[in-house]
Design an enzyme around this catalytic site. Structure first.
Site, PDB file in Angstrom:
ATOM      1  N   HIS A 192     -66.042   5.659  17.681  1.00 22.40           N
ATOM      2  CA  HIS A 192     -65.130   5.863  18.830  1.00 22.40           C
ATOM      3  C   HIS A 192     -64.032   6.869  18.438  1.00 22.40           C
ATOM      4  O   HIS A 192     -62.859   6.515  18.300  1.00 22.40           O
ATOM      5  CB  HIS A 192     -64.528   4.500  19.178  1.00 22.40           C
ATOM      6  N   GLU A 207     -67.561  10.120  21.563  1.00 24.18           N
ATOM      7  CA  GLU A 207     -68.042   9.058  20.682  1.00 24.18           C
ATOM      8  C   GLU A 207     -69.560   9.133  20.504  1.00 24.18           C
ATOM      9  O   GLU A 207     -70.301   8.878  21.457  1.00 24.18           O
ATOM     10  CB  GLU A 207     -67.667   7.696  21.288  1.00 24.18           C
TER      11      GLU A 207
HETATM   12  O1  LIG Z   1     -59.169  -0.489  24.664  1.00 16.37           O
HETATM   13  P1  LIG Z   1     -60.452  -0.439  23.890  1.00 16.37           P
HETATM   14  O2  LIG Z   1     -61.126  -1.773  23.779  1.00 16.37           O
HETATM   15  O3  LIG Z   1     -60.244   0.190  22.532  1.00 16.37           O
HETATM   16  O4  LIG Z   1     -61.447   0.492  24.694  1.00 16.37           O
HETATM   17  C1  LIG Z   1     -61.074   1.768  25.048  1.00 16.37           C
HETATM   18  C2  LIG Z   1     -62.161   2.467  25.845  1.00 16.37           C
HETATM   19  O5  LIG Z   1     -63.240   2.729  24.988  1.00 16.37           O
HETATM   20  C3  LIG Z   1     -64.263   3.540  25.574  1.00 16.37           C
HETATM   21  O6  LIG Z   1     -65.258   3.789  24.630  1.00 16.37           O
HETATM   22  C4  LIG Z   1     -64.852   2.830  26.759  1.00 16.37           C
HETATM   23  O7  LIG Z   1     -65.843   3.634  27.351  1.00 16.37           O
HETATM   24  C5  LIG Z   1     -63.741   2.500  27.741  1.00 16.37           C
HETATM   25  O8  LIG Z   1     -64.271   1.788  28.836  1.00 16.37           O
HETATM   26  C6  LIG Z   1     -62.639   1.713  27.059  1.00 16.37           C
HETATM   27  O9  LIG Z   1     -61.575   1.509  27.972  1.00 16.37           O
END
Ligand SMILES: O=P(O)(O)OC[C@H]1O[C@@H](O)[C@H](O)[C@@H](O)[C@@H]1O
Length: 314
Positions: free
Chosen positions: A167, A271
Protein backbone atom coordinates in the site's frame (compact mmCIF):
# COMPACT_ATOMS: atom_id res chain seq x y z
CA UNK A 1 33.79 -3.73 8.20
CA UNK A 2 32.66 -0.12 8.62
CA UNK A 3 30.73 -0.07 5.34
CA UNK A 4 28.73 -3.10 6.55
CA UNK A 5 27.74 -1.24 9.72
CA UNK A 6 26.73 1.85 7.80
CA UNK A 7 24.60 -0.13 5.33
CA UNK A 8 22.25 -1.55 7.98
CA UNK A 9 21.68 0.03 11.35
CA UNK A 10 19.17 -0.58 14.12
CA UNK A 11 17.71 2.49 15.88
CA UNK A 12 14.79 3.69 17.98
CA UNK A 13 12.06 5.39 15.99
CA UNK A 14 8.96 7.36 16.99
CA UNK A 15 7.60 6.32 20.41
CA UNK A 16 10.65 4.10 20.93
CA UNK A 17 9.54 1.65 18.23
CA UNK A 18 12.45 -0.26 16.76
CA UNK A 19 13.44 0.57 13.21
CA UNK A 20 16.13 -0.47 10.75
CA UNK A 21 17.93 2.13 8.65
CA UNK A 22 19.38 1.10 5.30
CA UNK A 23 21.98 3.28 3.60
CA UNK A 24 23.51 2.98 0.17
CA UNK A 25 27.01 4.32 -0.47
CA UNK A 26 25.79 7.07 -2.84
CA UNK A 27 23.56 8.53 -0.11
CA UNK A 28 20.09 7.05 -0.58
CA UNK A 29 18.41 5.53 2.48
CA UNK A 30 15.33 3.74 3.73
CA UNK A 31 13.76 3.03 7.09
CA UNK A 32 11.73 -0.01 8.10
CA UNK A 33 9.79 -0.37 11.35
CA UNK A 34 9.54 -3.83 12.88
CA UNK A 35 6.00 -2.78 13.80
CA UNK A 36 4.13 -3.77 10.64
CA UNK A 37 7.29 -4.67 8.68
CA UNK A 38 6.53 -1.17 7.53
CA UNK A 39 8.77 0.97 5.30
CA UNK A 40 8.34 4.56 6.54
CA UNK A 41 11.05 6.39 4.62
CA UNK A 42 12.81 6.21 1.28
CA UNK A 43 15.19 9.02 0.43
CA UNK A 44 17.18 9.63 -2.73
CA UNK A 45 20.90 10.46 -2.79
CA UNK A 46 20.08 14.16 -2.20
CA UNK A 47 18.25 13.26 1.00
CA UNK A 48 14.82 14.07 -0.45
CA UNK A 49 11.95 12.03 1.03
CA UNK A 50 10.05 10.10 -1.65
CA UNK A 51 7.34 8.52 0.47
CA UNK A 52 4.51 10.30 2.26
CA UNK A 53 3.98 9.79 5.99
CA UNK A 54 1.24 11.84 7.59
CA UNK A 55 2.25 14.47 10.13
CA UNK A 56 -0.59 12.97 12.18
CA UNK A 57 0.58 9.35 11.89
CA UNK A 58 0.27 7.74 15.32
CA UNK A 59 3.11 5.18 15.45
CA UNK A 60 1.06 3.51 18.16
CA UNK A 61 -0.07 -0.12 18.03
CA UNK A 62 -2.60 -1.43 17.18
CA UNK A 63 -3.17 1.34 14.62
CA UNK A 64 -1.20 0.91 11.38
CA UNK A 65 1.21 3.73 10.53
CA UNK A 66 -0.45 6.22 8.15
CA UNK A 67 1.91 6.45 5.19
CA UNK A 68 5.03 4.73 3.87
CA UNK A 69 4.36 1.18 2.69
CA UNK A 70 1.89 -0.77 4.85
CA UNK A 71 1.60 -4.45 3.92
CA UNK A 72 -1.95 -5.64 3.34
CA UNK A 73 -2.11 -9.36 4.19
CA UNK A 74 -3.96 -11.73 4.31
CA UNK A 75 -6.86 -9.56 3.21
CA UNK A 76 -7.03 -6.46 1.07
CA UNK A 77 -9.55 -3.85 2.27
CA UNK A 78 -12.77 -5.36 3.66
CA UNK A 79 -12.88 -8.14 1.07
CA UNK A 80 -13.32 -10.85 3.70
CA UNK A 81 -14.02 -11.45 7.36
CA UNK A 82 -10.79 -10.03 8.78
CA UNK A 83 -10.01 -6.50 9.89
CA UNK A 84 -9.52 -3.91 7.10
CA UNK A 85 -6.32 -4.72 5.10
CA UNK A 86 -5.55 -7.77 7.28
CA UNK A 87 -3.27 -7.93 10.27
CA UNK A 88 0.32 -7.95 8.94
CA UNK A 89 0.54 -4.16 9.12
CA UNK A 90 -0.11 -4.10 12.85
CA UNK A 91 1.97 -7.00 14.08
CA UNK A 92 5.50 -6.88 15.41
CA UNK A 93 7.84 -8.53 12.94
CA UNK A 94 11.24 -10.08 13.78
CA UNK A 95 14.57 -9.84 12.04
CA UNK A 96 15.14 -13.01 10.04
CA UNK A 97 18.74 -13.84 10.84
CA UNK A 98 18.97 -16.89 8.60
CA UNK A 99 16.70 -16.36 5.57
CA UNK A 100 16.64 -19.04 2.88
CA UNK A 101 18.69 -18.11 -0.19
CA UNK A 102 17.24 -15.43 -2.42
CA UNK A 103 17.15 -16.15 -6.15
CA UNK A 104 17.73 -12.46 -6.91
CA UNK A 105 21.39 -11.66 -7.49
CA UNK A 106 21.26 -8.31 -5.73
CA UNK A 107 24.73 -7.29 -4.63
CA UNK A 108 23.34 -4.60 -2.33
CA UNK A 109 24.59 -4.75 1.25
CA UNK A 110 21.80 -2.40 2.26
CA UNK A 111 19.06 -4.90 2.88
CA UNK A 112 17.15 -6.40 5.79
CA UNK A 113 15.16 -9.60 6.10
CA UNK A 114 12.11 -9.65 8.33
CA UNK A 115 9.76 -12.47 9.23
CA UNK A 116 6.22 -12.74 10.55
CA UNK A 117 4.78 -15.96 11.98
CA UNK A 118 1.45 -16.33 13.74
CA UNK A 119 1.15 -16.58 17.51
CA UNK A 120 -1.45 -18.89 19.08
CA UNK A 121 -3.64 -15.82 19.60
CA UNK A 122 -3.31 -14.90 15.91
CA UNK A 123 -4.38 -18.40 14.89
CA UNK A 124 -7.72 -17.88 16.61
CA UNK A 125 -8.40 -15.09 14.13
CA UNK A 126 -6.91 -16.74 11.04
CA UNK A 127 -6.40 -20.46 11.71
CA UNK A 128 -3.36 -20.97 9.53
CA UNK A 129 0.32 -21.43 10.05
CA UNK A 130 2.53 -19.43 7.71
CA UNK A 131 5.93 -17.80 7.35
CA UNK A 132 5.87 -14.36 5.75
CA UNK A 133 9.39 -13.27 4.83
CA UNK A 134 9.99 -9.71 3.70
CA UNK A 135 13.23 -8.46 2.21
CA UNK A 136 13.67 -4.69 1.91
CA UNK A 137 16.71 -3.69 -0.16
CA UNK A 138 18.19 -0.52 -1.57
CA UNK A 139 19.85 -0.86 -4.97
CA UNK A 140 23.07 0.97 -5.87
CA UNK A 141 21.06 3.65 -7.71
CA UNK A 142 18.72 4.13 -4.76
CA UNK A 143 15.96 1.82 -6.00
CA UNK A 144 13.78 0.41 -3.25
CA UNK A 145 13.02 -3.27 -3.63
CA UNK A 146 10.51 -5.20 -1.54
CA UNK A 147 10.19 -8.94 -1.90
CA UNK A 148 7.55 -10.90 0.01
CA UNK A 149 7.69 -14.66 0.31
CA UNK A 150 4.72 -16.31 1.95
CA UNK A 151 4.78 -20.01 2.76
CA UNK A 152 2.01 -22.26 3.97
CA UNK A 153 3.38 -24.19 6.98
CA UNK A 154 0.05 -25.76 8.01
CA UNK A 155 0.55 -29.21 9.48
CA UNK A 156 -3.12 -30.15 9.07
CA UNK A 157 -2.82 -30.44 5.28
CA UNK A 158 -5.09 -27.44 4.69
CA UNK A 159 -4.52 -24.85 1.98
CA UNK A 160 -5.09 -21.16 2.66
CA UNK A 161 -6.11 -18.25 0.49
CA UNK A 162 -5.16 -14.60 0.74
CA UNK A 163 -5.13 -11.25 -1.01
CA UNK A 164 -2.22 -8.85 -0.79
CA UNK A 165 -1.04 -5.28 -1.47
CA UNK A 166 2.01 -3.08 -1.02
CA UNK A 167 0.00 0.00 0.00
CA UNK A 168 2.58 2.54 -1.18
CA UNK A 169 2.04 6.22 -0.31
CA UNK A 170 4.08 8.28 -2.82
CA UNK A 171 4.97 11.83 -1.86
CA UNK A 172 3.89 14.23 -4.63
CA UNK A 173 4.15 18.00 -4.91
CA UNK A 174 0.55 18.63 -5.96
CA UNK A 175 -1.93 15.87 -6.76
CA UNK A 176 -3.55 17.98 -9.49
CA UNK A 177 -0.19 18.00 -11.34
CA UNK A 178 0.26 14.23 -11.25
CA UNK A 179 -0.50 11.72 -13.97
CA UNK A 180 -0.27 7.97 -13.93
CA UNK A 181 0.73 6.10 -17.08
CA UNK A 182 0.28 2.39 -17.67
CA UNK A 183 -3.24 1.81 -16.38
CA UNK A 184 -5.20 3.45 -19.19
CA UNK A 185 -7.52 1.12 -21.14
CA UNK A 186 -7.46 -1.35 -18.25
CA UNK A 187 -10.53 -2.56 -16.41
CA UNK A 188 -11.01 -1.50 -12.82
CA UNK A 189 -13.34 -2.09 -9.91
CA UNK A 190 -14.50 1.20 -8.46
CA UNK A 191 -14.54 1.04 -4.67
CA UNK A 192 -16.64 4.21 -4.67
CA UNK A 193 -19.34 2.53 -6.78
CA UNK A 194 -19.91 -0.84 -5.09
CA UNK A 195 -16.85 -2.28 -6.83
CA UNK A 196 -18.62 -2.12 -10.17
CA UNK A 197 -16.37 -2.93 -13.14
CA UNK A 198 -15.47 -0.19 -15.64
CA UNK A 199 -12.84 0.32 -18.34
CA UNK A 200 -10.43 3.25 -17.98
CA UNK A 201 -10.61 5.68 -20.86
CA UNK A 202 -8.21 8.38 -21.96
CA UNK A 203 -4.45 8.73 -22.25
CA UNK A 204 -3.46 8.78 -18.62
CA UNK A 205 -4.98 9.10 -15.21
CA UNK A 206 -5.19 12.55 -13.64
CA UNK A 207 -6.81 13.61 -10.39
CA UNK A 208 -9.63 16.04 -9.66
CA UNK A 209 -11.37 14.31 -6.76
CA UNK A 210 -11.49 11.23 -4.58
CA UNK A 211 -10.32 8.04 -6.28
CA UNK A 212 -10.36 4.47 -5.00
CA UNK A 213 -9.97 1.96 -7.84
CA UNK A 214 -8.60 -1.55 -8.24
CA UNK A 215 -7.10 -1.84 -11.74
CA UNK A 216 -7.03 -5.42 -12.97
CA UNK A 217 -4.40 -7.40 -14.92
CA UNK A 218 -2.10 -4.40 -15.10
CA UNK A 219 1.33 -4.21 -16.78
CA UNK A 220 4.49 -4.91 -14.80
CA UNK A 221 5.52 -1.24 -15.04
CA UNK A 222 3.54 1.83 -13.98
CA UNK A 223 4.81 5.43 -14.10
CA UNK A 224 3.71 8.16 -11.71
CA UNK A 225 4.69 11.54 -13.11
CA UNK A 226 5.00 14.53 -10.84
CA UNK A 227 5.25 17.47 -13.23
CA UNK A 228 5.89 20.10 -10.63
CA UNK A 229 8.77 18.17 -9.04
CA UNK A 230 9.94 17.03 -12.48
CA UNK A 231 10.17 13.54 -11.07
CA UNK A 232 8.80 10.24 -12.26
CA UNK A 233 8.34 7.25 -10.00
CA UNK A 234 8.58 3.96 -11.82
CA UNK A 235 6.89 1.03 -10.11
CA UNK A 236 7.88 -2.41 -11.35
CA UNK A 237 6.10 -5.44 -10.03
CA UNK A 238 6.16 -9.18 -10.26
CA UNK A 239 3.53 -11.66 -9.06
CA UNK A 240 1.12 -8.79 -8.44
CA UNK A 241 -1.33 -8.42 -11.34
CA UNK A 242 -3.53 -5.69 -9.86
CA UNK A 243 -2.87 -2.06 -8.94
CA UNK A 244 -4.91 0.06 -6.54
CA UNK A 245 -5.01 3.82 -6.96
CA UNK A 246 -6.24 5.78 -3.93
CA UNK A 247 -6.49 9.38 -2.85
CA UNK A 248 -9.06 10.26 -0.16
CA UNK A 249 -9.43 13.93 -1.28
CA UNK A 250 -10.67 16.59 1.14
CA UNK A 251 -13.82 15.11 2.71
CA UNK A 252 -12.39 11.68 3.57
CA UNK A 253 -9.11 13.30 4.63
CA UNK A 254 -10.99 15.31 7.25
CA UNK A 255 -12.69 12.15 8.49
CA UNK A 256 -9.38 10.39 9.19
CA UNK A 257 -7.93 11.18 12.61
CA UNK A 258 -4.39 10.27 11.56
CA UNK A 259 -4.32 12.29 8.33
CA UNK A 260 -3.99 16.07 7.98
CA UNK A 261 -6.90 17.93 6.35
CA UNK A 262 -4.82 19.20 3.41
CA UNK A 263 -2.36 16.35 3.14
CA UNK A 264 -4.36 14.69 0.35
CA UNK A 265 -2.76 17.24 -1.99
CA UNK A 266 0.68 15.76 -1.41
CA UNK A 267 0.07 12.04 -1.64
CA UNK A 268 -0.92 9.38 -4.11
CA UNK A 269 -1.24 5.71 -3.25
CA UNK A 270 -0.44 3.28 -6.05
CA UNK A 271 -0.47 -0.23 -4.67
CA UNK A 272 0.92 -3.32 -6.41
CA UNK A 273 -1.56 -6.01 -5.42
CA UNK A 274 -3.08 -9.45 -5.89
CA UNK A 275 -6.80 -8.98 -5.26
CA UNK A 276 -9.09 -10.12 -8.06
CA UNK A 277 -7.66 -13.64 -8.11
CA UNK A 278 -6.78 -14.53 -4.51
CA UNK A 279 -3.65 -16.64 -4.01
CA UNK A 280 -4.11 -20.18 -2.70
CA UNK A 281 -1.19 -22.08 -1.20
CA UNK A 282 -1.12 -25.74 -0.24
CA UNK A 283 1.08 -26.77 2.70
CA UNK A 284 4.74 -26.45 1.67
CA UNK A 285 3.96 -24.05 -1.18
CA UNK A 286 5.43 -20.56 -1.34
CA UNK A 287 4.23 -17.42 -3.15
CA UNK A 288 6.45 -14.52 -4.08
CA UNK A 289 5.43 -10.92 -4.81
CA UNK A 290 7.92 -8.21 -5.63
CA UNK A 291 7.72 -4.44 -5.97
CA UNK A 292 10.61 -2.28 -7.12
CA UNK A 293 10.47 1.52 -7.00
CA UNK A 294 12.75 4.01 -8.65
CA UNK A 295 12.55 7.79 -8.84
CA UNK A 296 13.98 9.38 -11.97
CA UNK A 297 14.18 13.03 -12.96
CA UNK A 298 11.65 13.78 -15.68
CA UNK A 299 11.83 16.76 -17.92
CA UNK A 300 8.16 16.55 -18.80
CA UNK A 301 7.07 19.93 -19.99
CA UNK A 302 4.60 20.59 -22.80
CA UNK A 303 4.71 16.96 -23.88
CA UNK A 304 8.49 16.68 -24.14
CA UNK A 305 8.60 13.40 -22.32
CA UNK A 306 7.38 10.39 -24.18
CA UNK A 307 5.65 8.34 -21.48
CA UNK A 308 6.11 5.19 -23.55
CA UNK A 309 9.86 5.58 -23.17
CA UNK A 310 9.48 5.70 -19.40
CA UNK A 311 7.28 2.63 -19.45
CA UNK A 312 9.29 0.65 -21.97
CA UNK A 313 12.80 1.73 -21.03
CA UNK A 314 14.83 -0.51 -18.77
O1 LIG B 1 -7.53 3.64 6.32
P1 LIG B 1 -6.93 2.37 5.80
O2 LIG B 1 -7.48 1.14 6.45
O3 LIG B 1 -5.42 2.41 5.88
O4 LIG B 1 -7.31 2.27 4.26
C1 LIG B 1 -7.03 3.30 3.40
C2 LIG B 1 -7.52 3.01 2.00
O5 LIG B 1 -6.73 1.99 1.46
C3 LIG B 1 -6.97 1.73 0.07
O6 LIG B 1 -6.10 0.74 -0.38
C4 LIG B 1 -8.39 1.29 -0.12
O7 LIG B 1 -8.65 1.06 -1.48
C5 LIG B 1 -9.32 2.35 0.45
O8 LIG B 1 -10.66 1.92 0.33
C6 LIG B 1 -8.97 2.65 1.90
O9 LIG B 1 -9.79 3.70 2.37
Amino acid sequence: MTSERVAVESAKGVNGLEKIILRETRGSSAEVYLYGGHVTSWKNEHGEELLFVSSKALFKPPKAIRGGIPLCFPQFSNLGPLEQHGFARNKFWSIDTDPPAFPTNSSSKAHIDLILKPSEEDMKIWPHSYEFRLRVALGPGGDLMLTSRIRNTNSDGKPFTFTFAYHTYFSVSDISEVRVEGLETHDYLDNLQNRERFTEQGDAITFEGEVDKIYLCTPTKIAIMDHEKKRTFVLRKDGLPDAVVWNPWDKKAKAMADFGDDEYKHVLCVEAAAIEKPITLKPGEEWRGRQELSAVPSSYCSGQLDPQRVLQGS
